[in-house]
Motif scaffolding. Structure first.
Motif, PDB file in Angstrom:
ATOM      1  N   UNK A  60       0.705  -1.210  -0.023  1.00 31.71           N
ATOM      2  CA  UNK A  60       0.020   0.123  -0.089  1.00 31.71           C
ATOM      3  C   UNK A  60       0.716   1.353  -0.032  1.00 31.71           C
ATOM      4  N   UNK A  61       2.028   1.355   0.781  1.00 25.95           N
ATOM      5  CA  UNK A  61       2.877   2.443   0.918  1.00 25.95           C
ATOM      6  C   UNK A  61       3.391   2.649  -0.654  1.00 25.95           C
ATOM      7  N   UNK A  62       4.023   1.456  -0.954  1.00 28.01           N
ATOM      8  CA  UNK A  62       4.834   1.784  -2.296  1.00 28.01           C
ATOM      9  C   UNK A  62       3.830   2.212  -3.620  1.00 28.01           C
ATOM     10  N   UNK A  63       2.636   1.543  -3.537  1.00 29.23           N
ATOM     11  CA  UNK A  63       1.684   1.930  -4.582  1.00 29.23           C
ATOM     12  C   UNK A  63       1.099   3.473  -4.374  1.00 29.23           C
ATOM     13  N   UNK A  64       0.778   3.767  -3.198  1.00 26.25           N
ATOM     14  CA  UNK A  64       0.524   5.069  -3.023  1.00 26.25           C
ATOM     15  C   UNK A  64       1.737   6.267  -3.393  1.00 26.25           C
ATOM     16  N   UNK A  65       2.812   5.944  -2.952  1.00 26.28           N
ATOM     17  CA  UNK A  65       3.737   6.692  -3.267  1.00 26.28           C
ATOM     18  C   UNK A  65       4.013   6.824  -4.829  1.00 26.28           C
ATOM     19  N   UNK A  66       3.997   5.572  -5.508  1.00 20.51           N
ATOM     20  CA  UNK A  66       4.117   5.542  -7.233  1.00 20.51           C
ATOM     21  C   UNK A  66       3.125   6.301  -7.547  1.00 20.51           C
ATOM     22  N   UNK A  67       1.781   6.215  -7.320  1.00 24.96           N
ATOM     23  CA  UNK A  67       0.608   6.932  -7.941  1.00 24.96           C
ATOM     24  C   UNK A  67       0.626   8.412  -7.666  1.00 24.96           C
ATOM     25  N   UNK A  68       1.544   8.884  -7.058  1.00 26.44           N
ATOM     26  CA  UNK A  68       1.717  10.318  -6.904  1.00 26.44           C
ATOM     27  C   UNK A  68       2.129  11.109  -8.137  1.00 26.44           C
ATOM     28  N   UNK A  69       2.829  10.324  -8.814  1.00 23.57           N
ATOM     29  CA  UNK A  69       2.995  11.093 -10.218  1.00 23.57           C
ATOM     30  C   UNK A  69       2.968   9.935 -11.518  1.00 23.57           C
ATOM     31  N   UNK A  70       2.699  10.368 -12.768  1.00 19.73           N
ATOM     32  CA  UNK A  70       2.716   9.260 -13.760  1.00 19.73           C
ATOM     33  C   UNK A  70       4.117   9.172 -14.244  1.00 19.73           C
ATOM     34  N   UNK A  71       4.198   8.055 -15.132  1.00 16.76           N
ATOM     35  CA  UNK A  71       5.576   7.537 -15.522  1.00 16.76           C
ATOM     36  C   UNK A  71       6.720   8.676 -16.075  1.00 16.76           C
ATOM     37  N   UNK A  98      14.018  11.620 -12.225  1.00 19.41           N
ATOM     38  CA  UNK A  98      15.252  10.673 -12.380  1.00 19.41           C
ATOM     39  C   UNK A  98      16.489  11.565 -13.091  1.00 19.41           C
ATOM     40  N   UNK A  99      15.954  12.085 -14.497  1.00 21.83           N
ATOM     41  CA  UNK A  99      16.892  12.953 -15.030  1.00 21.83           C
ATOM     42  C   UNK A  99      17.413  14.203 -14.382  1.00 21.83           C
ATOM     43  N   UNK A 100      16.480  14.822 -13.368  1.00 25.26           N
ATOM     44  CA  UNK A 100      16.813  15.975 -12.550  1.00 25.26           C
ATOM     45  C   UNK A 100      18.021  15.449 -11.730  1.00 25.26           C
ATOM     46  N   UNK A 101      17.786  14.393 -11.043  1.00 28.03           N
ATOM     47  CA  UNK A 101      18.828  13.734 -10.032  1.00 28.03           C
ATOM     48  C   UNK A 101      20.102  13.323 -10.747  1.00 28.03           C
ATOM     49  N   UNK A 126      22.505  10.164  -6.393  1.00 34.02           N
ATOM     50  CA  UNK A 126      22.428   9.005  -6.988  1.00 34.02           C
ATOM     51  C   UNK A 126      21.528   8.042  -6.466  1.00 34.02           C
ATOM     52  N   UNK A 127      21.363   8.021  -5.052  1.00 36.27           N
ATOM     53  CA  UNK A 127      20.395   6.996  -4.424  1.00 36.27           C
ATOM     54  C   UNK A 127      18.970   7.444  -5.007  1.00 36.27           C
ATOM     55  N   UNK A 128      18.894   8.776  -4.849  1.00 38.23           N
ATOM     56  CA  UNK A 128      17.610   9.292  -5.420  1.00 38.23           C
ATOM     57  C   UNK A 128      17.015   8.947  -6.659  1.00 38.23           C
ATOM     58  N   UNK A 129      18.155   9.133  -7.435  1.00 37.76           N
ATOM     59  CA  UNK A 129      17.995   8.671  -8.874  1.00 37.76           C
ATOM     60  C   UNK A 129      17.350   7.443  -8.887  1.00 37.76           C
ATOM     61  N   UNK A 130      18.032   6.504  -8.317  1.00 36.31           N
ATOM     62  CA  UNK A 130      17.543   5.133  -8.508  1.00 36.31           C
ATOM     63  C   UNK A 130      16.201   4.898  -7.979  1.00 36.31           C
ATOM     64  N   UNK A 173      13.879   6.821  -7.722  1.00 43.27           N
ATOM     65  CA  UNK A 173      12.862   7.579  -8.808  1.00 43.27           C
ATOM     66  C   UNK A 173      12.879   6.619 -10.112  1.00 43.27           C
ATOM     67  N   UNK A 174      13.748   5.970 -10.435  1.00 45.04           N
ATOM     68  CA  UNK A 174      13.664   5.110 -11.564  1.00 45.04           C
ATOM     69  C   UNK A 174      12.868   3.829 -11.230  1.00 45.04           C
ATOM     70  N   UNK A 175      13.070   3.232 -10.089  1.00 42.39           N
ATOM     71  CA  UNK A 175      12.327   2.278  -9.765  1.00 42.39           C
ATOM     72  C   UNK A 175      10.645   2.610  -9.581  1.00 42.39           C
TER      73      UNK A 175
END
Length: 249
Positions: A115-126, A133-136, A167-171, A173-175
């Motif tokens: 639930x936590x992962x899906x809620x976080x993922x759905x905060x933005x589109x692909x 990710x590009x910004x990081x 680098x960690x945040x880029x990874x 956000x990519x996930x």
């Protein structure tokens, strides 16, 4: 020659847009006059030109709702919500339309880490996660260059730490981006359009009945076999229905 084609294409697009605007206003006038069926016909002529908008689908949903057409009203509200997921008016009208449905299906809530992962993922589109990710990546490159050319030990430590965090945040956000892509790929909603359908336990008419559904119910399409669709309800039940009985969103 290509420039002439581009100009003609542009002029055609402008003319079509102006025509659709005029038709949309005519349809709104018919709706305000209580001629909901005529308004629907006008709105659909705009759809025939491959012109889509949340406002168009919303008005189609309203017109069908006025005529007590349960399945079409829910279908068009859902289509509008796909284009404008945060529009409160669409959500409210969709809730009113869903109150007219017969099937009472309890939603099985997500729990725990999923639930936590899906809620976080759905905060933005692909696309949004990809841009983050590009910004990081840029942050990582800039901080690493500063670290490489810096002379101060304090600056080196700070920029190294910053580049590592980037680098960690880029990874991460990519996930999230790829997880969002997979969620969208699996998300195949449809609306039941038949008054009542018998949901089978196998993709053929000779199989046993599992349960029944009525118009307006939202389902998820899991699989396709010939003219049959395997569906799943929000309470976890699954079964097979004829493709003619549902309409994919």
């Amino acid at each position: 020659m290509k420039q002439l084609l581009y100009i003609l294409s542009f002029l055609f697009s402008v003319g079509l847009m102006a025509q659709n605007t005029a038709v949309f206003e005519q349809a709104n006038a018919l709706y305000n006059a209580g001629k909901y069926g005529d308004a629907i016909d006008k709105y659909k002529t705009i759809l025939d030109t491959k012109n889509h908008s949340a406002e168009l689908y919303f008005n189609l949903g309203n017109a069908h709702y006025k005529l007590n057409n349960i399945a079409p009203s829910i279908y068009y509200y859902e289509k509008a919500l796909q284009l404008a997921p945060n529009d409160q008016d669409i959500k409210n009208n969709l809730a009113f339309a869903q109150n007219m449905t017969i099937d009472a299906i309890e939603v099985v809530p997500e729990a725990g880490l999923s639930k936590i992962v899906n809620n976080a993922t759905n905060r933005m589109e692909f696309d949004g996660w990809a841009k983050v990710s590009i910004g990081f990546v840029f942050c990582f490159v800039i901080l690493f260059l500063i670290y490489y050319f810096a002379y101060s030990s304090l600056r080196k430590r700070l920029t190294f730490l910053g580049s590592l965090v980037s680098l960690i945040l880029m990874c991460v956000s990519l996930l999230f981006a790829f997880h969002k892509f997979n969620l969208d790929k699996k998300d195949k909603p449809a609306i039941v359009f038949a008054k009542e359908i018998l949901v089978k336990n196998a993709p053929n008419n000779r199989s046993d009945e599992s349960f029944r559904l009525h118009e307006g119910t939202k389902v998820q399409v899991l699989d396709t076999v010939s003219n049959w669709r395997k569906i799943k309800l929000q309470d976890g039940k699954t079964g097979w229905v004829s493709s003619e009985d549902i309409k994919a969103l």
